[in-house]
Design an enzyme around this catalytic site. Structure first.
Site, PDB file in Angstrom:
ATOM      1  N   HIS A  24     -60.928   4.103  64.476  1.00 39.62           N
ATOM      2  CA  HIS A  24     -62.380   4.140  64.725  1.00 39.62           C
ATOM      3  C   HIS A  24     -63.152   4.455  63.446  1.00 39.62           C
ATOM      4  CE1 HIS A  24     -61.629   5.414  69.194  1.00 39.62           C
ATOM      5  NE2 HIS A  24     -61.800   4.109  69.124  1.00 39.62           N
TER       6      HIS A  24
ATOM      7  N   ARG B  46     -62.378  -7.559  62.324  1.00 37.35           N
ATOM      8  CA  ARG B  46     -61.911  -6.195  62.530  1.00 37.35           C
ATOM      9  C   ARG B  46     -60.387  -6.236  62.490  1.00 37.35           C
ATOM     10  NH1 ARG B  46     -60.904  -3.052  67.971  1.00 37.35           N
ATOM     11  NH2 ARG B  46     -60.519  -0.996  67.094  1.00 37.35           N
TER      12      ARG B  46
ATOM     13  N   ARG C 176     -55.383   6.497  78.011  1.00 35.06           N
ATOM     14  CA  ARG C 176     -54.376   7.081  77.115  1.00 35.06           C
ATOM     15  C   ARG C 176     -54.334   8.594  77.280  1.00 35.06           C
ATOM     16  NH1 ARG C 176     -56.556   4.268  71.771  1.00 35.06           N
ATOM     17  NH2 ARG C 176     -57.491   2.636  73.035  1.00 35.06           N
TER      18      ARG C 176
ATOM     19  N   GLU D 166     -70.411  -1.067  65.234  1.00 34.42           N
ATOM     20  CA  GLU D 166     -69.300  -1.452  64.361  1.00 34.42           C
ATOM     21  C   GLU D 166     -69.471  -2.891  63.850  1.00 34.42           C
ATOM     22  OE1 GLU D 166     -67.050   0.292  67.649  1.00 34.42           O
ATOM     23  OE2 GLU D 166     -65.428   0.552  66.208  1.00 34.42           O
TER      24      GLU D 166
ATOM     25  N   ASN E  41     -63.546 -10.017  66.468  1.00 36.38           N
ATOM     26  CA  ASN E  41     -62.633  -8.920  66.807  1.00 36.38           C
ATOM     27  C   ASN E  41     -61.634  -9.482  67.809  1.00 36.38           C
ATOM     28  OD1 ASN E  41     -61.340  -6.683  67.757  1.00 36.38           O
ATOM     29  ND2 ASN E  41     -63.193  -5.533  68.268  1.00 36.38           N
TER      30      ASN E  41
END
Ligand code: ADP
Length: 396
Positions: free
Chosen positions: A178, A89, A239, A382, A10
């Site tokens: 996600h 990813r 965020r 993940e 990733n």
């Protein structure tokens, strides 16, 4: 012993996460993170079983870091031959990818095209693919997209109510992110309910540094809170999530240009912005417990926005088989879960404080009272999904 492995990469703009799985059992042999790449503080940490080690990388860039990762895994005798497949990813797959794919020239070109939609992420993901291809030119590489699971969103959910040509000419629509995590926890929940995923209706809440909720109807994503970019939706660590688009004009007038606004909304807002201190939920709990009012306010707004969005997801479902919490906050912060659930009595949730306090990352399971709507905590994984998809695509 079978030495076949799957390597998961990733690659971010200044970091590189990896995980090495045995190809036979798909159990994680080692994992780690190289971070602060490109700075003098660059560092690599590697975990294998209970063993943890850390290496100073001295100004390393991604190229040096990736080689250091491989060399370290080889020195530790964890990687004794070339991996069977390498999974990456990839953040944005646009409308081109609704599933994981074996990477070839055409796929690379499509990922490159999607860079316009994710300029902060896709170029770094592509760099990771390129570097691994240089190191292992004959090993199959597979791309696993954050957006893929959400390609089943209906028009009503993915269209923004702005001029339609902006969608057809520029691809401006909601994509969702996600996806790997939402899909994984839905699969685990279906197994726990002993039902095929294709007949399950779930709301999944992935609450990490980035946060999103998804409505899953008959096993498919039908609405989700993130949009064109991962900035839309819930309040997150740094965020803002949803804001009034009218804010842009106002901020322009007080002298902020678009780059500054983007920095503010992506890096200086959310929990960090409201508390004025940190994006870390654990630290915020400590501060709030010591009487810090802004930390308490930031947590309260976070929980309110979460409950509001979970309720909004219910509009897409005929019934709710379970609401699932996952991610660093979802798995660990029982106070966030109970605060959200207490606001959702209208959907039939009644939090069980004893179950909610005892279940979490270490012991997944139910957190609501037996007669009320089911809510579960399920730790996400993940990397495992990426390893599984890599194995399926690379060894066909
Ligand atoms: P990322 O999205 O970067 O992978 P994580 O999923 O690890 O992040 O989630 C990070 C968030 O989880 C942080 O806000 C962190 O404070 C929170 N978190 C981790 N452990 C706990 C805990 N025990 N209690 C409350 N919050 C926690």
């Amino acid at each position: 012993m079978n030495d076949d492995t799957i390597l998961v990469i990733n690659c971010g703009s200044s970091s590189l996460k990896f995980a090495l799985f045995s190809a036979q059992q798909l159990n994680c042999i080692a994992s780690g993170l190289a971070e602060k790449l490109g700075t003098k503080d660059a560092v690599l940490s590697v975990k294998s079983g209970d063993e943890k080690s850390s290496y100073c990388l001295d100004d390393a860039d991604h190229h040096i870091a990736i080689n250091h990762v491989i060399n370290t895994l080889q020195a530790l005798k964890l990687l004794v031959k070339d991996p069977l497949g390498i999974g990456h990813r990839v953040v944005h797959g646009g409308e081109s990818f609704s599933d994981s794919v074996l990477i070839d020239e055409t796929v690379l070109a499509e990922i490159e095209k999607c860079s316009a939609l994710a300029p902060l992420h896709n170029p770094a993901n592509l760099l990771g693919i390129q570097l691994m291809a240089e190191r292992y030119p004959s090993t199959p590489q597979v791309a696993v997209f954050d957006t893929a699971f959400h390609q089943t969103l209906p028009e009503t959910s993915y269209l923004y109510p702005i001029p339609y040509e902006l969608y057809t000419e520029h691809g401006i629509r909601r994509y969702g992110f996600h996806g790997t995590s939402h899909k994984y926890v839905a699969e685990v929940a279906a197994k726990q309910l002993n039902k095929p995923l294709a007949v399950c209706n779930f709301i999944t809440a992935h609450l990490g540094n980035g946060c999103s909720v998804t409505a899953i109807k008959n096993g498919l994503s039908v609405d989700t809170s993130m949009g064109l970019t991962p900035l839309e939706g819930l309040m997150m660590g740094t965020r803002s999530g949803d804001i009034d688009p009218g804010l842009f004009e106002f901020l322009n007038k007080i002298g902020m240009d678009s780059e500054r606004i983007s920095q503010m909304l992506n890096k200086e807002s959310g929990l960090k912005g409201l508390s004025g201190q940190t994006n870390d939920m654990r630290t915020l709990f400590d501060l709030a417990d010591k009487g810090d009012e802004k930390a308490a306010l930031a947590i309260e707004v976070f929980c309110f926005k979460l409950a509001k969005y979970i309720a909004a997801m219910a509009a897409s479902l005929p019934s709710i088989d379970a609401l699932i919490f996952t991610g660093g906050i979802g798995e660990n912060a029982s106070r966030v879960r109970s605060a959200a659930l207490e606001k959702l009595a209208i959907l039939g949730f009644e939090v069980s404080h004893s179950l909610n306090n005892s279940n979490g990352r270490e012991s997944e399971g139910r957190i609501t009272e037996p007669d009320s709507t089911l809510s579960l905590v399920i730790p996400t994984n993940e990397e495992l999904v990426i390893a599984r998809d890599t194995l399926n695509n690379a060894v066909k």
